[in-house]
Design a protein around this motif. Structure first.
Motif, PDB file in Angstrom:
ATOM      1  N   MET A 293      26.425  19.104  37.122  1.00  0.00           N
ATOM      2  CA  MET A 293      26.046  19.472  38.488  1.00  0.00           C
ATOM      3  C   MET A 293      26.351  20.944  38.703  1.00  0.00           C
ATOM      4  SD  MET A 293      27.187  16.214  40.833  1.00  0.00           S
ATOM      5  CE  MET A 293      26.306  16.802  42.270  1.00  0.00           C
ATOM      6  N   ASN A 294      25.523  21.593  39.529  1.00  0.00           N
ATOM      7  CA  ASN A 294      25.696  23.017  39.785  1.00  0.00           C
ATOM      8  C   ASN A 294      25.731  23.252  41.294  1.00  0.00           C
ATOM      9  OD1 ASN A 294      25.854  25.769  38.815  1.00  0.00           O
ATOM     10  ND2 ASN A 294      23.840  26.023  39.769  1.00  0.00           N
ATOM     11  N   PHE A 295      26.723  24.049  41.752  1.00  0.00           N
ATOM     12  CA  PHE A 295      26.883  24.323  43.181  1.00  0.00           C
ATOM     13  C   PHE A 295      26.831  25.830  43.400  1.00  0.00           C
ATOM     14  CE2 PHE A 295      29.229  20.504  42.058  1.00  0.00           C
ATOM     15  CZ  PHE A 295      28.648  19.573  42.910  1.00  0.00           C
ATOM     16  N   LEU A 296      26.041  26.243  44.381  1.00  0.00           N
ATOM     17  CA  LEU A 296      25.833  27.662  44.633  1.00  0.00           C
ATOM     18  C   LEU A 296      26.349  28.021  46.023  1.00  0.00           C
ATOM     19  CD1 LEU A 296      24.579  30.215  43.375  1.00  0.00           C
ATOM     20  CD2 LEU A 296      22.464  29.659  44.603  1.00  0.00           C
ATOM     21  N   PHE A 297      27.403  28.838  46.059  1.00  0.00           N
ATOM     22  CA  PHE A 297      27.978  29.324  47.319  1.00  0.00           C
ATOM     23  C   PHE A 297      27.582  30.789  47.492  1.00  0.00           C
ATOM     24  CE2 PHE A 297      30.765  25.987  45.740  1.00  0.00           C
ATOM     25  CZ  PHE A 297      30.909  25.175  46.857  1.00  0.00           C
ATOM     26  N   ALA A 298      27.269  31.189  48.720  1.00  0.00           N
ATOM     27  CA  ALA A 298      26.858  32.567  48.974  1.00  0.00           C
ATOM     28  C   ALA A 298      27.496  33.075  50.269  1.00  0.00           C
ATOM     29  CB  ALA A 298      25.340  32.652  49.045  1.00  0.00           C
ATOM     30  N   ASN A 299      27.223  34.346  50.584  1.00  0.00           N
ATOM     31  CA  ASN A 299      27.764  35.003  51.790  1.00  0.00           C
ATOM     32  C   ASN A 299      29.288  34.997  51.798  1.00  0.00           C
ATOM     33  OD1 ASN A 299      25.341  35.664  53.674  1.00  0.00           O
ATOM     34  ND2 ASN A 299      24.940  33.578  52.937  1.00  0.00           N
ATOM     35  N   LEU A 300      29.864  35.205  50.619  1.00  0.00           N
ATOM     36  CA  LEU A 300      31.326  35.251  50.493  1.00  0.00           C
ATOM     37  C   LEU A 300      31.808  36.677  50.744  1.00  0.00           C
ATOM     38  CD1 LEU A 300      31.426  33.044  47.309  1.00  0.00           C
ATOM     39  CD2 LEU A 300      32.459  32.431  49.497  1.00  0.00           C
ATOM     40  N   LYS A 301      32.808  36.826  51.602  1.00  0.00           N
ATOM     41  CA  LYS A 301      33.276  38.154  51.988  1.00  0.00           C
ATOM     42  C   LYS A 301      33.959  38.875  50.830  1.00  0.00           C
ATOM     43  CE  LYS A 301      33.812  37.080  56.901  1.00  0.00           C
ATOM     44  NZ  LYS A 301      34.764  36.898  58.021  1.00  0.00           N
ATOM     45  N   ASP A 302      34.865  38.209  50.168  1.00  0.00           N
ATOM     46  CA  ASP A 302      35.616  38.850  49.080  1.00  0.00           C
ATOM     47  C   ASP A 302      35.414  38.027  47.808  1.00  0.00           C
ATOM     48  OD1 ASP A 302      37.295  40.308  47.550  1.00  0.00           O
ATOM     49  OD2 ASP A 302      38.977  40.311  48.958  1.00  0.00           O
ATOM     50  N   ARG A 303      34.245  38.182  47.231  1.00  0.00           N
ATOM     51  CA  ARG A 303      33.855  37.342  46.116  1.00  0.00           C
ATOM     52  C   ARG A 303      34.762  37.536  44.898  1.00  0.00           C
ATOM     53  NH1 ARG A 303      28.006  37.759  43.177  1.00  0.00           N
ATOM     54  NH2 ARG A 303      28.739  39.891  42.933  1.00  0.00           N
ATOM     55  N   ASP A 304      35.094  38.781  44.596  1.00  0.00           N
ATOM     56  CA  ASP A 304      35.900  39.060  43.402  1.00  0.00           C
ATOM     57  C   ASP A 304      37.272  38.395  43.496  1.00  0.00           C
ATOM     58  OD1 ASP A 304      33.819  40.531  42.443  1.00  0.00           O
ATOM     59  OD2 ASP A 304      34.618  42.462  43.117  1.00  0.00           O
ATOM     60  N   PHE A 305      37.889  38.528  44.652  1.00  0.00           N
ATOM     61  CA  PHE A 305      39.211  37.915  44.837  1.00  0.00           C
ATOM     62  C   PHE A 305      39.113  36.389  44.740  1.00  0.00           C
ATOM     63  CE2 PHE A 305      42.428  36.061  47.697  1.00  0.00           C
ATOM     64  CZ  PHE A 305      43.575  36.515  47.066  1.00  0.00           C
ATOM     65  N   LEU A 306      38.064  35.826  45.324  1.00  0.00           N
ATOM     66  CA  LEU A 306      37.874  34.376  45.297  1.00  0.00           C
ATOM     67  C   LEU A 306      37.725  33.869  43.862  1.00  0.00           C
ATOM     68  CD1 LEU A 306      37.231  31.756  47.023  1.00  0.00           C
ATOM     69  CD2 LEU A 306      34.840  32.333  46.645  1.00  0.00           C
ATOM     70  N   VAL A 307      36.891  34.526  43.081  1.00  0.00           N
ATOM     71  CA  VAL A 307      36.682  34.108  41.693  1.00  0.00           C
ATOM     72  C   VAL A 307      37.977  34.235  40.902  1.00  0.00           C
ATOM     73  CG1 VAL A 307      35.465  34.669  39.554  1.00  0.00           C
ATOM     74  CG2 VAL A 307      34.224  34.641  41.721  1.00  0.00           C
ATOM     75  N   GLN A 308      38.752  35.288  41.192  1.00  0.00           N
ATOM     76  CA  GLN A 308      40.024  35.465  40.493  1.00  0.00           C
ATOM     77  C   GLN A 308      41.001  34.336  40.824  1.00  0.00           C
ATOM     78  OE1 GLN A 308      40.778  37.833  38.162  1.00  0.00           O
ATOM     79  NE2 GLN A 308      42.599  36.555  37.900  1.00  0.00           N
ATOM     80  N   ARG A 309      41.050  33.929  42.098  1.00  0.00           N
ATOM     81  CA  ARG A 309      41.952  32.845  42.498  1.00  0.00           C
ATOM     82  C   ARG A 309      41.541  31.533  41.820  1.00  0.00           C
ATOM     83  NH1 ARG A 309      46.619  33.465  43.378  1.00  0.00           N
ATOM     84  NH2 ARG A 309      46.863  31.622  44.689  1.00  0.00           N
ATOM     85  N   ILE A 310      40.229  31.261  41.798  1.00  0.00           N
ATOM     86  CA  ILE A 310      39.762  30.029  41.151  1.00  0.00           C
ATOM     87  C   ILE A 310      40.105  30.065  39.659  1.00  0.00           C
ATOM     88  CG2 ILE A 310      37.731  28.652  40.560  1.00  0.00           C
ATOM     89  CD1 ILE A 310      36.454  29.570  43.191  1.00  0.00           C
ATOM     90  N   SER A 311      39.933  31.234  39.041  1.00  0.00           N
ATOM     91  CA  SER A 311      40.272  31.369  37.614  1.00  0.00           C
ATOM     92  C   SER A 311      41.750  31.118  37.372  1.00  0.00           C
ATOM     93  CB  SER A 311      39.883  32.762  37.119  1.00  0.00           C
ATOM     94  OG  SER A 311      38.505  32.990  37.292  1.00  0.00           O
TER      95      SER A 311
END
Length: 1196
Positions: free
Chosen positions: A374-392
């Protein structure tokens, strides 16, 4: 204390300089100390209103330089002693060093750096990091709270607010301090001081309201009074914090667990002004609770953050606006429009997280792919880089395999060392079958319903075809919205649930909607190992489980044989072992049996965990608090939606009777099974609001009939008959007879009600209910219910103790409150043993709360009628040891009242018996009486020794005796033996000395003090003679060795002037021991010189006051009093181990002295003592300012 240097422009305003040198000035706040006058009142009022730190720190030290007009505040103090220590340190360590500097700026920089270094070093040495997190302003407020209200360091301030407290019709402007355990208010206006302290555990009601008299205000109610607070800057935030703290207090009353700060809380990027670490902790807790409730996650889940975003929904071909939540194990999404879309993605399922290409149509997108494609696409994220880093970061901490990184049984204190599930453990099948639970069991593979229907011929009827159509609808839904934990949950999902879940999918979807599937996936093998640990153990829970096993759906054939019963036994026993706090509660068996019909054993276990610990909190504990809370919520909802019916039902008392069984079993015990299980479907998806909706719909449908009822029984019959006729016309399975149907069926058959119509009606009429509103109502009811349960417990205790003590009902209630408050204090201010160890809810109310020796001593000193001054702690410790029969270091309320009642309401014999026993083992410990062991040997020597061989001979005869002999012996052992005065052991000489000490300390506050001391001296001398005579009698004509001892009769002859002149050769006499006791018992040292007039009348001199601690001499008390020689003979004395007296001799001797008889026979009132004990805490909280003596002493 040292403070970070702060600029001060006007050094003389409102301050008085007391000391000065070229570089530093020590100042005192104007009006503090003596002679404040009008200026002092004005300054004090100003300090309170403006929250000035000078109210708590009225002394300060300023750094000054010759050329600068700016001063620097470097230290402050609450007392002259504290500030003087800082001043002396500055003069000794800095004054000489800075005097050699040429530049004033260098001096300022050096001193500021030195002070900052001292503060940093102090913070480094302090345990914990909380002090470093809190701002200086907040630490100042916390110090002020402790000083104003006399709180210890363990009491942590959460926040403080400026507000008005309405005392009568006059508002008092001041400061409200909210600590973990207390609500405190302080105001000082023009000399009028208001101090208020309310423990959160005493709050019975907390409301935010607005009336004509009071503007928007908060009302805090206790059992005795109400308090109103208004004029808040932000009343909503204040009220939310009050609710949280009151909730924590209610949890303390339930579980007796102290508040524990969350140490895993992330540190703030910068220190927040006026916000404590505890306030941040509580705010985070509130967010975590909302997050976990919204997505049905476990208690360990902690929200890391949330952000606005959009989610692409392939089924609707649109972007849905909502919020993205990230925690340590999950990524969740919830649409802003309710029921539009909800999504839960466990990190263990995530395979790829990547930043997609950004465009004007799709700005800042993030793509998340899962292992099931399954694939989920989120958009309109204010601080995308920080979010991806936290998930990582979280993904790296997530274990690769589904095993988890902890032992599945780590939550169990006695967990097994192996975390390998049974299926993968090596060994033959025979080893697996030896286990109570193994994968080969039929119930480990399928639900009971499937096991019993698998051999049935295929049904091609219309009902079966409708069931297959339902299954097909769900399969289509799975294809479109996904299947498993990552499924999109939408309004379409709800529609399918309301139409009924197919039997084949019921277990899977219950696990999904309840969140139990996530817990099961992260704890493989946990249930199997738990069963192995729990089975075979015997406890109160297992006994109750065995008793209820055959009462669980006996009408269903799945539970008419051993397979179903055994599966139910394993699940209930495993849960009781997992959660001993709940153990087992009636109604759990009914719910669990239904779960087992549709789920495997392990699935049923995790569903039960979800029910008991998350979805129905506190429902199944010993006092069913959660169900009682929801019963109160239901009554409130009835009053809102059905006001006419509510009033009538209240008169009949029906609501409280019916609703408890409805909620505890989710209607399973009051409705036909096929109908009730549809409500369980809705419950697992929607939560408790469905149960409230259906309950209101049931009342609404029967409103006319209920309004015409005249008694409770008629109303119960109407509702019972209605629920029995709620049918499921779509069910495939043959109808299961309902056990209540025969009881409630009348002559005429009642009309049938379709369960689907009932559910639809409940959504149409009462679908406006919101979960957050229900939680708010639950909070209000929780305060009411828990305090009501506490009152019930108090009444039960009082009723039980009425027959065992002579205290009145009001006195026992007051004593219970005082005793319990001591126990609760230990919950949050710490003690030698944890509060959880002292509170056992399974015990009778009389024995639930227990206190330790320190708390017992505080109550004893406050309440005991025997005032012994400095001897009180010793006497308290002895009484504690005497009452602590099981020697666990704790005394319960029953034991406490037993001891206190003996002192207040016993006759003279009973009081003396208690006093006598306080000076014998076990009350008298070996440290206090060195010869206690000798006394024990002395007593045991009197026992006849010739019986030992008889016991040996009787071993063979025991086999001949029949069971009646053992029954008689057992009954005799169980009989409570009434202790007589002849049962009391003899008292040796050292114990007698300790008794004399106690007696000589008991009369210092008595009006007839002199007569009592005179009587005690006479009795002591008489008892010494009796003991000596008894020793001669026991020894017979046996010749004793010649020692420095002299017979008592030769030394204690009245009118013998030689008594004072005999030499030290008679040092071991009994009187010298008593003389030493008198000296040790002395409370005040009398001046050695007395005038001739003072010594003329010997009878007017108290025998208590003529003892000198230095000389150990006793003088004549009256003409008929025995002369007791000086204590210099004590050196080299040896206790007479043959000397002893009995209680009868002590009692007879006491009865010869009327003053002693009057003292011990006098009835004493405990009311004044209890009032003083209650006021004692308030007195301790009063402001302690430096005395004039202290000011003068330090200034010279």
């Amino acid at each position: 204390m040292w403070i970070h240097p702060e600029e001060v422009l006007l050094a003389g305003a409102l301050w008085v300089s007391e000391r000065a040198n070229p570089f530093f000035v020590l100042q005192r706040r104007r009006g503090h100390g003596r002679g404040g006058g009008l200026s002092g009142l004005l300054v004090g009022t100003l300090d309170v209103v403006l929250d000035s730190s000078a109210r708590v720190a009225p002394y300060r030290i300023l750094l000054q330089t010759a050329d600068s007009q700016i001063y620097w505040n470097i230290a402050c103090g609450s007392s002259r002693k504290e500030i003087t220590e800082h001043w002396d340190w500055l003069e000794a360590n800095l004054l000489q060093t800075i005097s050699i500097f040429d530049n004033d700026e260098d001096i300022t920089t050096f001193v500021k750096g030195k002070i900052s270094g001292i503060i940093a070093e102090e913070n480094r040495l302090k345990p914990g990091e909380e002090h470093e997190e809190d701002s200086g302003k907040f630490r100042e407020a916390e110090l002020k709270m402790r000083k104003l209200f006399g709180m210890p360091e363990e009491e942590k301030l959460v926040n403080y607010y400026s507000c008005s407290y309405w005392k009568g019709r006059v508002p008092r402007q001041g400061w409200l301090y909210l600590s973990v355990n207390h609500l405190c208010f302080y105001s000082f206006l023009l000399g009028k001081e208001v101090t208020l302290v309310v423990p959160w555990t005493e709050v019975t009601r907390l409301e935010k309201n607005a009336t004509l008299l009071f503007p928007e205000s908060v009302r805090v109610s206790t059992r005795d009074t109400e308090h109103f607070f208004s004029m808040f800057l932000n009343i909503n935030d204040t009220f939310k914090l009050m609710e949280q703290l009151a909730n924590i207090a209610m949890r303390q009353l339930l579980d007796n667990e102290a508040f524990a700060a969350d140490l895993s809380l992330p540190k703030p990027s910068k220190t927040l002004k006026n916000v404590s670490a505890l306030k941040r902790d509580l705010d985070a807790r509130a967010k975590n609770e909302r997050y976990r409730a919204m997505f049905r996650l476990t208690q360990e889940e902690r929200l890391d953050g949330h952000t606005d975003c959009t989610l692409w929904t392939p089924f609707a071909k649109m972007h849905v606006v909502g919020q993205l939540f990230i925690s340590n194990n999950y990524i969740c999404f919830s649409s802003k429009e309710e029921d539009l879309c909800q999504l839960i993605i466990p990190l263990r399922e995530v395979s790829i997280v990547e930043k997609a290409d950004s465009s004007s149509v799709l700005p800042c997108p993030v793509s998340i792919s899962t292992k099931n494609k399954m694939n989920f696409l989120f958009a309109n994220l204010k601080d995308r880089d920080f979010l991806v880093q936290r998930i990582s970061d979280f993904l790296q901490r997530t274990p690769d395999s589904s095993w988890g990184d902890t032992n599945p049984l780590s939550q169990i204190s006695h967990s097994a060392s192996s975390s390998v599930p049974p299926s993968s453990s090596p060994g033959s099948e025979s080893v697996q079958k030896a286990r109570h639970y193994h994968p080969g069991l039929p119930t480990a593979i399928q639900g009971l319903l499937q096991l019993y229907h698998r051999d049935d011929p295929e049904d091609l009827g219309p009902k079966a075809m409708r069931e297959k159509m339902k299954e097909e609808s769900w399969n289509i839904h799975f294809l479109e919205f996904g299947r498993g934990v990552c499924m999109y949950r939408t309004s379409r999902t709800r529609e399918l649930v309301l139409n009924g879940i197919p039997e084949r999918l019921r277990g899977e979807l219950w696990l999904l909607f309840s969140g139990a599937q996530n817990e099961m996936a992260t704890h493989p093998g946990y249930y199997g190992e738990l069963v192995e640990q729990a089975m075979g153990l015997c406890s109160l829970a297992t006994e109750e489980i065995e008793r209820d096993l055959h009462r669980s759906m006996p009408e269903h054939r799945a539970f008419q044989n051993e397979m179903g019963i055994a599966a139910l036994r394993r699940v209930l026993t495993a849960y009781a072992h997992r959660n001993p706090g709940i153990g087992y509660c009636q109604a759990m068996n009914i719910v669990t049996s239904v779960l087992l019909l549709y789920c495997t054993e392990e699935e049923a276990f995790w569903l039960l965990v979800a029910l008991c610990e998350r979805m129905l909190p506190d429902y199944y504990n010993t006092r069913v608090v959660g169900a009682l809370v929801d019963q109160g919520v239901f009554e409130e909802l009835t009053r809102s939606f059905l006001p006419l019916l509510y009033e009538h039902m209240q008169e009949l008392g029906v609501i409280s009777t019916i609703s408890l069984s409805w909620f505890l079993t989710l209607f399973l015990s009051v409705m036909p099974f096929d109908s009730a299980v549809l409500l369980v479907d809705c419950f697992f998806y929607e939560g408790i609001k469905v149960i409230f909706q259906v309950a209101l719909a049931v009342l609404h449908d029967n409103m006319d009939a209920l309004l015409s009822c005249s008694d409770e029984g008629e109303a119960m019959t109407i509702l019972g008959r209605y629920l029995d006729n709620v049918v499921n016309k779509q069910t495939v399975a043959p109808p299961i007879p309902h056990p209540h149907a025969q009881l409630t069926s009348g002559d005429e058959p009642s009309p049938e009600i379709d369960v689907f119509d009932l559910i639809k009606s409940s959504y149409e009429k009462f679908g406006s209910l919101r979960s957050d509103v229900i939680e708010q109502m639950r909070f209000k009811q929780r305060l009411k219910v828990i305090q009501s349960l506490e009152d019930t417990a108090k009444r039960s205790v009082v009723r039980a103790m009425m027959t065992e003590s002579a205290f009145s009902i009001e006195e026992l209630e007051e004593l219970y409150c005082l005793f319990k408050s001591k126990h609760m204090t230990s919950c949050y201010w710490g003690s030698s043993s944890s509060a959880a160890e002292r509170h056992d809810p399974s015990l009778p109310y009389l024995e639930q709360y227990r206190i330790d020796p320190l708390q017992f001593r505080q109550l004893f000193v406050s309440l005991a009628p025997w005032v012994c001054g400095g001897h009180n702690p010793t006497l308290s410790a002895r009484l504690f040891r005497l009452l602590d029969q099981n020697q666990d270091g704790l005394v319960n309320f029953k034991e406490f009242i037993t001891g206190l009642s003996g002192m207040y309401h016993g006759d003279m014999t009973e009081k003396l018996k208690l006093l006598y026993k306080l000076h014998l083992p076990p009350a008298l410990c070996p440290e206090e009486a060195e010869s206690a062991l000798e006394a024990t040997q002395f007593f045991t020597e009197e026992e006849p020794r010739g019986e030992e061989p008889k016991d040996g001979d009787s071993e063979e005869k025991k086999e001949v005796k029949d069971y009646r002999y053992y029954l008689r012996m057992w009954a005799k052992e169980k009989e409570t033996k009434r202790e007589t005065i002849k049962d009391l052991p003899r008292m040796n000489q050292e114990q007698f000395i300790e008794l004399c000490k106690t007696l000589y300390n008991m009369f210092s506050e008595e009006a007839l003090e002199q007569q009592l001391y005179h009587a005690i001296a006479t009795v002591a001398s008489l008892l010494l003679r009796i003991g000596e005579v008894g020793k001669k009698f026991n020894n017979g004509t046996k010749k004793r060795e010649t020692t420095p001892q002299t017979s008592l009769s030769a030394q204690t002859l009245p009118h013998s002037p030689q008594g004072e002149e005999e030499g030290p050769g008679h040092g071991a006499s009994g009187e010298s021991e008593v003389c030493r006791a008198l000296a040790d018992a002395q409370l005040e040292v009398v001046a050695p010189q007395m005038s001739d007039e003072e010594t003329k009348d010997d009878a007017s001199v108290s025998s208590y006051s003529v003892v000198s601690a230095g000389s150990l001499q006793c003088e004549d008390i009256a003409e008929d009093t025995v002369l007791i020689r000086g204590g210099e003979q004590r050196q080299g004395s040896v206790l007479d181990t043959d000397w002893s007296i009995t209680f009868e001799q002590v009692l007879a001797s006491m009865l010869t002295e009327p003053p002693l008889v009057d003292y011990f026979e006098r009835k004493r009132d405990i009311q004044a003592k209890m009032a003083a004990c209650k006021a004692q805490r308030a007195v301790e909280r009063q402001i302690s300012s430096a005395s004039d003596h202290e000011l003068t002493r330090h200034s010279t």
